[in-house]
Design an enzyme around this catalytic site. Structure first.
Site, short mmCIF file in Angstrom:
data_model
loop_
_atom_site.label_atom_id
_atom_site.label_comp_id
_atom_site.label_asym_id
_atom_site.label_seq_id
_atom_site.Cartn_x
_atom_site.Cartn_y
_atom_site.Cartn_z
N HIS A 125 -9.52 1.39 4.96
CA HIS A 125 -8.24 1.58 5.63
C HIS A 125 -8.41 2.56 6.79
CE1 HIS A 125 -4.09 2.68 6.41
NE2 HIS A 125 -3.76 1.54 5.81
N GLU A 181 -5.53 -4.90 10.41
CA GLU A 181 -4.51 -3.88 10.65
C GLU A 181 -4.79 -3.16 11.96
OE1 GLU A 181 -2.45 -2.71 6.76
OE2 GLU A 181 -4.18 -1.41 6.97
N GLY A 183 2.44 2.09 10.77
CA GLY A 183 3.44 3.15 10.66
C GLY A 183 4.13 3.49 11.96
N GLU A 235 -6.66 4.91 7.83
CA GLU A 235 -6.38 6.32 7.52
C GLU A 235 -7.61 6.98 6.89
OE1 GLU A 235 -2.74 5.57 5.42
OE2 GLU A 235 -1.83 5.00 7.32
N ASN A 287 0.87 -1.18 0.00
CA ASN A 287 0.00 0.00 0.00
C ASN A 287 0.91 1.23 0.00
OD1 ASN A 287 -1.79 2.05 0.54
ND2 ASN A 287 -2.28 1.37 2.62
N TRP A 288 1.00 1.86 -1.14
CA TRP A 288 1.94 2.98 -1.27
C TRP A 288 1.41 4.29 -0.71
CZ3 TRP A 288 4.52 2.42 -6.81
CH2 TRP A 288 5.46 1.38 -6.76
N LYS A 289 0.15 4.31 -0.32
CA LYS A 289 -0.44 5.52 0.26
C LYS A 289 -0.16 6.72 -0.65
CE LYS A 289 -0.02 3.28 4.68
NZ LYS A 289 0.10 3.35 6.11
N SER A 294 3.26 -2.33 10.41
CA SER A 294 4.70 -2.48 10.66
C SER A 294 5.21 -3.89 10.32
CB SER A 294 5.05 -2.10 12.11
OG SER A 294 4.73 -0.73 12.32
P1 PGA Z 1 2.82 0.13 7.62
O1 PGA Z 1 1.39 0.41 6.97
O2 PGA Z 1 3.33 -1.16 7.02
O3 PGA Z 1 3.67 1.31 7.19
O4 PGA Z 1 2.65 0.02 9.08
C1 PGA Z 1 0.46 -0.63 6.76
C2 PGA Z 1 -0.80 -0.09 6.15
O5 PGA Z 1 -1.23 1.01 6.51
O6 PGA Z 1 -1.40 -0.76 5.29
#
Ligand code: PGA
Length: 257
Positions: free
Chosen positions: A99, A170, A176, A101, A13-15, A216
């Site tokens: 997600h 998640e 993150g 976010e 997931n490159w966000k 992570s």
């Molecule tokens: P992360 O993000 O691996 O940087 O913790 C995972 C995600 O948000 O899908």
């Protein structure tokens, strides 16, 4: 049914990272490194504007491209949004939805996530439905209730093919932060997710759904997490941005199959 029957799926997931030039450079380096990997599905979700560049750069490989979001309506006056049909036409096979976010920063409601899962599935795409508790919810022992309620966003009557449903567990406190769930914490929730899917559909359907861990996930903890009986892959943010770290996770998954 084991991982090897369900298959494993490692998704990046490159966000909101990488320009078009960086997208091309990533695949130029990454494609040859995974040319021999056939035991694990590899997916990358770039920002929507770079989907065409990613699709072009992965032509002839077995890497598939995902969108990070869509709007649930087919078309209309929805400034700034894109539809499932548009991302499918551009060459996406998957869409990530729910997600944390988007739930927490962009205030997406459960109702909206639910409508989106419907649209993605009906559009012939694969749903990656994200669920996960906050640290506060974990501390108050609400984890399983939160997960159950997020799973109920899925449209049970619409989704009939388990191979087009992926759940990403998640934990919000792990995204993150560098602080991943332990192997046992992940397995406990994954087993609960599979059990809940079994109640929502039936146990055979549930045994065919792939459940990813995200938060992570990195080369150092990949093998432990991915070898848990109900962990069928990963959704990876930070560590998917560099070809070498993403490759190490793909290799960890492929070595377990
Ligand atoms: P992360 O993000 O691996 O940087 O913790 C995972 C995600 O948000 O899908």
């Amino acid at each position: 049914m084991t991982h090897s029957k369900r298959g494993r799926v490692i998704a990046g997931n490159w966000k909101m990272f990488k320009t078009q030039a960086e997208t091309r450079a990533f695949f130029a380096a990454f494609n040859p490194l995974v040319a021999g990997v056939t035991d694990c599905d590899i997916v990358i979700a770039p920002p929507s504007i770079n989907i065409p560049a990613a699709v072009e750069a992965t032509k002839g490989t077995h890497i598939t491209i995902s969108a990070q979001n869509i709007y649930w309506e087919k078309e209309g006056a929805f400034t700034g949004e894109i539809s499932a049909g548009m991302v499918a036409e551009a060459g996406c096979r998957y869409v990530i939805i729910g997600h944390s976010e988007r739930r927490h920063i962009l205030n997406e409601s459960s109702d909206l996530v639910s409508k989106k899962t419907h649209t993605i599935y009906s559009g012939g795409l694969i749903v990656i439905h994200c669920v996960g508790e906050t640290l506060e919810q974990r501390d108050f022992k609400q984890t399983l209730n939160v997960i159950r309620s997020q799973l109920s966003e899925l449209q049970r009557k619409i989704i009939t093919d388990p191979s087009r449903l992926v759940i990403a567990y998640e934990p919000v406190w792990a995204i993150g932060t560098g602080r991943n769930a332990t192997d046992q914490q992940a397995q406990e929730v994954h087993a609960f997710i599979r059990q809940t899917l079994g109640q929502m559909w039936n146990p055979d359907f549930a045994s065919r759904v792939r459940i990813q861990y995200g938060g992570s996930l990195k080369p150092e903890n990949a093998k432990g997490l991915l070898s848990q009986p109900d962990v069928d892959g990963g959704l990876i943010g930070g560590a998917s941005l560099k070809a070498d770290s993403f490759l190490a996770i793909v290799n960890a998954a492929a070595s377990l199959t």
